[in-house]
Design an enzyme around this catalytic site. Structure first.
Site, PDB file in Angstrom:
ATOM      1  N   TYR A 473      10.456  -4.015   1.603  1.00  0.00           N
ATOM      2  CA  TYR A 473      10.577  -3.797   0.157  1.00  0.00           C
ATOM      3  C   TYR A 473      11.557  -2.696  -0.264  1.00  0.00           C
ATOM      4  CZ  TYR A 473       5.952  -5.676   1.295  1.00  0.00           C
ATOM      5  OH  TYR A 473       4.910  -6.362   1.862  1.00  0.00           O
ATOM      6  N   HIS A 474      12.704  -2.620   0.395  1.00  0.00           N
ATOM      7  CA  HIS A 474      13.672  -1.579   0.046  1.00  0.00           C
ATOM      8  C   HIS A 474      15.067  -2.153  -0.214  1.00  0.00           C
ATOM      9  CE1 HIS A 474      10.920   1.125   2.733  1.00  0.00           C
ATOM     10  NE2 HIS A 474      10.412   0.956   1.509  1.00  0.00           N
TER      11      HIS A 474
END
Length: 543
Positions: A473-474
């Site tokens: 999730y980056h």
């Protein structure tokens, strides 16, 4: 309606900017957010992330999917992103990680002068209200509460002990610019006041306390559809709220804060980007800008999972449900206990080769079994260890899937298209499993999951990684800052070749930071607020 500044997206960048710009009572600020207020119980309660992350019902979550990934056996990846004031800080694991000194020094060395560690460090301090108060490493008077974990589980302590037995150093603070070692993550969580124990999303820290300002207008449920432009100048934003189309004008600037997926999409919908990405959809080209939607980077993650007979963590079943009710009471009363957990309690940053200058993998030790982003559930109790490649070489894209502004963008992270990423992930998975099999951790294990076993070859590891790995999730980089031909924004985050238009979110990062990206995004927005205020002051002085 007309405002001095119109901000598109109320996530970490937008919430910070709206709060900072509206500090000046002489300017009017409008913030458009496609999601809701970001203040419901599932957001405020840290453990509520398990209900939002999987995307069922899209509770405060865009729940995007990628295009099929060749490097992941043709699977579609899953990309949860926050859809509420606070953005992804409303649904993340609350981990406060700045990254490594070399991340920012590298930005500066590659053309982003003034974005080195020593220059950006004061902006991290400015944002923080740290539990320890003002220290050399932390700020004590900012809006964003940062705390030490209050109730880490025994299995997390065992994870740290197991790693130290393998000669990894224990670290108490991963935010000094040198994050090598193992320990507990610090978290964006209220540590005092009426909200103690609750998630401190960027909206909760920065925006919610100032919503009553007369010069700040926040419109939720407002999905931006395109920019209004006069030649190369941004003059406002068209948006849809419910079934109605509306428009707001900006007399000074339009600022995009939609994140690595939505900001490039809105530029493309407005005719700004690459002709080959825009013209096929029947959208009129306004400004050719080669880097829009390019340079997508993300941390690819592989998860080890274990069943356990230890019931002092998060479990599914009758006993787990009974314990959950008890912990809800504890959390509401004290702000502590299991429901205050970020789930990813244990932190580690390691080198896969001792000759490396700095860590190239990150571990998240989680006090529950995590399978396919919690979209596949397992009865009973367990724990997980995630490993990701901190500085991937693979690069992807974000482009239009449709001219329909309500459609999701086409997201292609291009995972594992560079051999070095796979090699690093295999080494990291082996290191992680070694920790899991060391006595303090082995004592908690009942059975190993997901097909991982003793005696696996590198080919076996490759097979299981390609079958199971996905994002942690980056996503960043799709409107990158810089001075080269692929840069989308300049060093003050103004869109190259345009007027009165900036991008302020994780998409401007030239390369992904070596860790979780929320704290760096807030830092970027703090700097942007200063740039914007300084430019306005210069304009006034010039008459």
């Amino acid at each position: 309606m007309s405002f001095d500044y119109v901000i598109v997206g109320g996530g970490s960048g937008g919430a910070t900017l709206a709060a900072r710009l509206s500090e000046d009572p002489t300017v009017n600020v409008c913030l458009l957010e496609a999601g809701g207020a970001g203040d419901h119980l599932l957001i405020r309660m840290p453990a509520g992330v398990v209900a939002m992350l999987p995307g069922w019902g899209k509770i405060s979550n865009w729940a995007f999917k990628t295009v099929p990934q060749k490097g992941l056996n043709g699977r579609q990846g899953y990309q949860p992103r926050g859809k509420a004031l606070g953005g992804s800080s409303a649904i993340n694991a609350m981990l406060y990680v700045r990254g490594q000194r070399q991340d920012y020094d590298g930005w500066a060395e590659n053309g982003c002068t003034g974005w080195d560690w020593d220059t950006v460090f004061p902006y991290f301090l400015r944002s923080e209200n740290h539990e320890d108060g003002i220290t050399d490493m932390h700020g004590g008077s900012g809006p964003l509460h940062v705390a030490h974990q209050k109730s880490p589980r025994p299995v997390t302590r065992a994870f740290i002990e197991a790693a130290t037995r393998l000669q990894h150093r224990e670290v108490t603070d991963f935010n000094s610019g040198d994050n090598e070692g193992v320990g507990l993550y610090q978290v964006t969580q209220f540590h005092d006041g009426p909200h103690v124990g609750e998630r401190c999303s960027v909206a909760a820290g920065y925006l919610h306390p100032v919503m009553s300002r007369s010069n700040l207008t926040v419109i939720t449920g407002a999905h931006a559809t395109r920019l209004s432009l006069e030649g190369k100048r941004a003059t406002g934003v068209h948006y849809r709220k419910g079934k109605d189309d509306a428009h707001v004008s900006a007399t000074r600037e339009v600022i995009l804060c939609g994140g690595a997926f939505n900001s490039p999409q809105l530029l493309q919908l407005s005719g700004i980007g690459r002709t080959e990405d825009i013209a096929p959809h029947g959208i009129k080209m306004v400004h050719e800008l080669a880097g829009v939607g390019q340079n997508l980077q993300d941390h690819l993650d592989f998860t080890l999972g274990y069943k356990s007979k230890d019931t002092d963590n998060f479990g599914i079943g009758l006993r787990g449900s009974f314990n959950l009710l008890k912990h809800i009471w504890d959390w509401r009363k004290t702000g502590k206990g299991l429901l205050a957990t970020p789930f990813a309690e244990g932190a580690a940053f390691f080198k896969t080769d001792a000759a490396l200058e700095r860590p190239d993998i990150q571990l998240h030790f989680v006090v529950s079994v995590v399978d396919d982003h919690a979209r596949k559930l397992h009865l009973g109790y367990g724990y997980s260890c995630h490993v990701c490649v901190l500085r991937p070489e693979s690069r992807g894209t974000v482009s239009l899937a449709s001219a329909d502004p309500m459609a999701a963008p086409a997201i292609d992270p291009n995972f594992l298209t560079k051999d070095a990423d796979l090699s690093t992930l295999i080494k990291g998975a082996k290191m992680s499993r070694e920790i899991m099999k060391t006595p303090p951790m082995a004592a908690f294990e009942h059975s190993e999951m997901f097909g991982v076993r003793d005696g696996m070859t590198d080919a076996d590891w490759e097979q299981i990684i390609r079958a199971r790995a996905d994002t942690i999730y980056h996503p960043v980089g799709t409107c990158k800052m810089g001075v080269d031909d692929m840069a989308v924004v300049d060093l003050e985050l103004r869109v190259h070749g345009m007027q009165a238009l900036r991008v302020v979110d994780a998409s401007v990062m030239p390369t992904v930071t070596s860790g979780n990206t929320n704290a760096p995004t807030v830092m970027i927005a703090e700097r942007a607020a200063e740039f914007i205020k300084a430019e306005a002051a210069r304009a006034v002085a010039a008459g």
